[in-house]
Write a protein that holds these residues in place. Structure first.
Motif, PDB file in Angstrom:
ATOM      1  N   ARG A 171       0.775  -1.267  -0.003  1.00  0.00           N
ATOM      2  CA  ARG A 171      -0.071  -0.037  -0.016  1.00  0.00           C
ATOM      3  C   ARG A 171       0.929   1.106  -0.021  1.00  0.00           C
ATOM      4  O   ARG A 171       2.121   1.202   0.695  1.00  0.00           O
ATOM      5  N   GLU A 175      -2.251   4.984   1.988  1.00  0.00           N
ATOM      6  CA  GLU A 175      -3.205   3.765   2.471  1.00  0.00           C
ATOM      7  C   GLU A 175      -3.870   3.084   1.498  1.00  0.00           C
ATOM      8  O   GLU A 175      -4.878   2.336   1.598  1.00  0.00           O
ATOM      9  N   GLN A 176      -3.762   3.094   0.239  1.00  0.00           N
ATOM     10  CA  GLN A 176      -4.250   2.539  -0.933  1.00  0.00           C
ATOM     11  C   GLN A 176      -3.595   1.453  -1.238  1.00  0.00           C
ATOM     12  O   GLN A 176      -2.364   1.525  -1.381  1.00  0.00           O
ATOM     13  N   THR A 199      -8.918   1.735  -0.243  1.00  0.00           N
ATOM     14  CA  THR A 199      -8.475   1.817   1.086  1.00  0.00           C
ATOM     15  C   THR A 199      -8.813   0.496   1.642  1.00  0.00           C
ATOM     16  O   THR A 199      -9.789  -0.185   1.358  1.00  0.00           O
TER      17      THR A 199
END
Length: 771
Positions: A171, A175-176, A199
């Protein structure tokens, strides 16, 4: 010629110098002088004399010739001067042109030199270009070769990663998800392309995503790897326990790009650990149970033997009785030693309610307590208050164990005074149940306030008390027993003034009022069926259609609220557990909206052990157990819509056929209604779905997810009941009822019983269908 040019130039220069007038006068004088000289010379030469006339003639000739000469010479001079000037200008221009030519020639030479240098440079550049092209081609070839090699290595690495059963993902700073392997795709139910840019909140449930994001931020905050364990859920509802490791990763310049995540499924290890813990708990439970079950009669032996030793005995009898007494005391110490070897919390309690003769039970308790108190020289008061029924449903053994423990402690911690036991009985708040209060009060040493809650902990003993001997498990086990029976145990004490232990619980009286008999009804109704399980919908619709009723179906609480118009329906059959809300929530909203105009609502439930009053208090007019039976439906309709009910229908509803495994009454009714072919296909579907049900149930159980266990057991209960598998339905009902006493301690056994039972019960059902 050259001299002439010089004279001409001299003439021009002189005329220019003297000017035209002075030059003309000078020229006239010169001509006159020249003419006079010539005339005189010629005359002298010819005649030998010179006359004045000759002089005049010479002067006149000079004056006559001078203007023309001056004019002619002036023109010549002007032309010459003009020519000279033009020539001078031409010379200057030529000079300028020459200088310009020289300059241009110099520039040309410079340009030529520069061009030659550029040509040379171009040649060198061309050479370098050719060399560069060759190098580039070689580099491209090497790069293509490297890329090919890298692609092969990447494909190989990707193959390794995808073949790994462990989760691999990464990630970014936002936070993807930026990528993952096949195991991660299976966990999330999304392919990598769909996962990129999402996410954790887009992928997981709220509670799981909160934990994932929290640990992500811890890794980002510390820039250090992190390892932890967490439950994750697959798309089918199956839960798995993962050991997760998160590592921050950086580019070559030290800039953090995100984190790498790895996850290993350790569910089997977790299950193995849980089994070990359960085995350990079971061992502890067994030891504690055996110890306390035997301690009660053992205490009786010790007390009675001590009393008999104070009577008149022969020496042989006294010796034998003393041996019995010492053996009992030694056996009690052995029990203590066994418990001390395995000091673990008690986790499993089994309560077995049965009809209990309450007055006889209290008489027995009074007798044993009086013997124990009098043996120590203490008084005993035993009070009974309230209307005591003859029989109640309670676990007499467990209740006796609790009270005997409390009495034993009261006697042990009291040196002077005595013990008072009170039993109070009164009607409980729940209709039809009896509230029992047992109080055991002593005049002993008392318990400090700071320790009054601690004494109920396993192995805890009151600090600094000489009476505190033994293992310290009695009160802990007693409280768990009372809680397992649905009650509570607490203490009230002051130091030096004794203690009062109170056990409160509710019991049901054995005598139960029979329901009045109701005749059948021939009404044809418009019915709203609220049910979410497809098998149950099929069964109910087929049955109600056969009885002549019009049925419309709502599969969620929201649909039911939208459809339940009092003008459209005569009756609402309402399932209690729906996907979006409970049946009680639906009933409350409908009552609030329509009030008394709302048609009767009848609860549909598979809770075969449920209390009918519980449903009536929440707005229902009646309750029917699933699966539906035609007799039960006719009885309820007759009860709600007619003055009298058919005795046959009532008898049928009260006396449904019983079978340890199959609900034969329902199966017969169902087969006659929709045919055995539909029932066989439903059995096939159930048999196909049960392994998945059990897998999800096991994963939720391992995760200690009570809500997940209840939800999956509800599905199994509904599916099993829809095809008449009564035993499976009842087991699933127990599993989905966390309000059952000691539910966590017993649910594992119920699930294991369900696992062992369902293949055989399905086989029995198939055998019945073939007959």
């Amino acid at each position: 010629m050259k001299q002439i040019k010089s004279w001409a130039q001299y003439y021009v220069d002189l005329m220019t110098k003297l000017g035209l007038v002075r030059f003309s006068m000078f020229l006239a004088a010169a001509i006159i002088v020249l003419a006079v000289s010539i005339q005189m010379g010629v005359t002298l030469f010819l005649r030998g004399t010179v006359d004045v006339v000759d002089l005049v003639r010479s002067v006149f000739f000079g004056l006559l010739v001078t203007p023309w000469a001056v004019y002619f010479l002036s023109i010549v001079v002007d032309q010459l001067e003009d020519s000279r000037q033009r020539l001078s200008r031409m010379v200057r221009k030529l000079q300028e042109m020459r200088e310009r030519d020289m300059e241009l020639n110099s520039q040309l030479q410079e340009n030529i030199s520069r061009l030659n240098a550029q040509i040379a440079e171009t040649n060198r550049a061309e050479t370098l270009r050719q060399q560069a092209i060759e190098d580039l081609e070689n580099e491209v070839f090497q790069r293509e070769k490297a890329q090919l090699h890298l692609g092969e290595r990447t494909a190989l690495l990707r193959s390794f990663i995808d073949c790994s059963p462990d989760l691999v993902y990464y990630r970014n700073e936002d936070e993807q998800f930026s990528g993952c392997n096949t195991a991660m795709e299976q966990l999330t139910g999304r392919v990598e392309a769909e996962l990129i840019g999402l996410t954790p909140f887009d992928v997981y449930k709220q509670d799981i995503a909160n934990k994932v994001v929290e640990t992500d931020r811890q890794v980002f905050a510390s820039n250090e790897p992190m390892t932890y364990e967490q439950w994750l859920e697959y798309p089918d509802g199956r839960k798995a326990y993962f050991e997760l490791r998160k590592v921050p990763f950086f580019d070559r310049f030290g800039k953090r790009l995100g984190l790498l995540g790895f996850g290993r499924d350790i569910t089997e290890r977790k299950q193995y650990q849980d089994k070990l813990e359960k085995a350990s708990r079971d061992k502890t439970t067994f030891i504690s149970t055996i110890s306390h079950e035997l301690r009660t009669p053992l205490n009786g032996i010790v007390g009675l033997s001590r009393m008999l030793m104070d009577t008149q005995l022969t020496p042989a009898q006294h010796q034998q009785l003393n041996t019995i007494h010492l053996s009992a005391v030694t056996l009690g110490n052995i029990f203590n030693d066994i418990i001390d070897l395995d000091k673990l919390d008690r986790r499993r309690l089994e309560i077995a309610p049965a009809p209990l003769d309450l007055p006889a039970f209290l008489d027995e308790l009074e007798t044993l307590s009086r013997i124990q108190a009098e043996q120590k020289g203490l008084y005993l008061h035993f009070d009974r208050d309230g209307d005591m029924p003859q029989f109640v449903m309670a676990d007499g053994t467990r209740l006796r164990q609790v009270l005997w423990n409390l009495v034993g402690n009261a006697v042990k911690f009291t040196d002077e005074g005595g013990v008072t036991i009170r039993c109070l009985a009164h009607e409980a708040e729940t209709q039809g149940r009896l509230a029992l209060h047992f109080e055991v009060e002593d005049t002993g040493i008392g318990i400090p306030p700071a320790q009054q809650e601690k004494i109920f902990a396993m192995y805890y003993q009151v600090q600094g008390k000489q009476h505190a001997t033994g293992t310290g498990i009695g009160l802990a086990v007693s409280r768990q027993l009372v809680q397992a029976m649905g009650g509570q145990l607490y203490v009230d004490s002051d130091v030096g003034e004794g203690a009062c232990f109170t056990a409160e619980l509710e019991v049901a009286c054995v005598e139960a009022a029979a329901d009045p008999e109701l005749p059948d009804s021939d009404l044809r109704l418009d019915i709203l069926l609220v049910e979410d399980v497809e098998l149950n919908v099929t069964v109910a619709c087929a049955l109600l259609d056969k009885l002549g009723h019009q049925v419309r179906v709502a599969r969620t609480g929201g649909e039911a609220i939208a459809m339940a118009n009092p003008d459209d329906f005569d009756l609402i059959l309402l399932d209690i557990q729906l996907p979006d809300m409970t049946g009680f929530d639906v009933a409350a909203r409908l009552l609030e909206r329509y009030g008394d105009s709302l048609p009767p609502m009848v609860a549909l439930t598979a809770n075969v052990t449920g209390d009918r009053d519980y449903y009536l208090e929440r707005g229902m007019q009646d309750v029917i157990n699933k699966p539906l039976r035609s007799q039960a439906v006719r009885a309820v309709i007759a009860h709600l819509f007619a003055d009298l009910a058919d005795e046959e229908a009532d008898a049928a509803s009260e006396q449904a056929e019983q079978n340890d495994w199959l609900d034969l009454g329902f199966l017969t009714d169902y087969a006659d209604t929709v045919g055995k072919g539909v029932l066989i296909s439903s059995v096939d579907l159930f048999e196909q779905m049960m392994p998945d049900y059990m897998a999800v149930l096991d994963s939720n159980m391992t995760a200690r997810d009570q809500a997940g266990v209840v939800e999956e057991a509800h599905k199994i209960k509904g599916a099993a009941g829809s095809i008449g598998l009564r035993r499976l339905q009842q087991l699933a009902q127990l599993i989905q009822s966390p309000d059952q006493p000691a539910w966590w301690e017993n649910v594992e056994d119920w699930i294991e019983s369900l696992r062992r039972a369902y293949p055989g019960d399905i086989a029995r059902l198939r055998t019945w269908l073939q007959t």
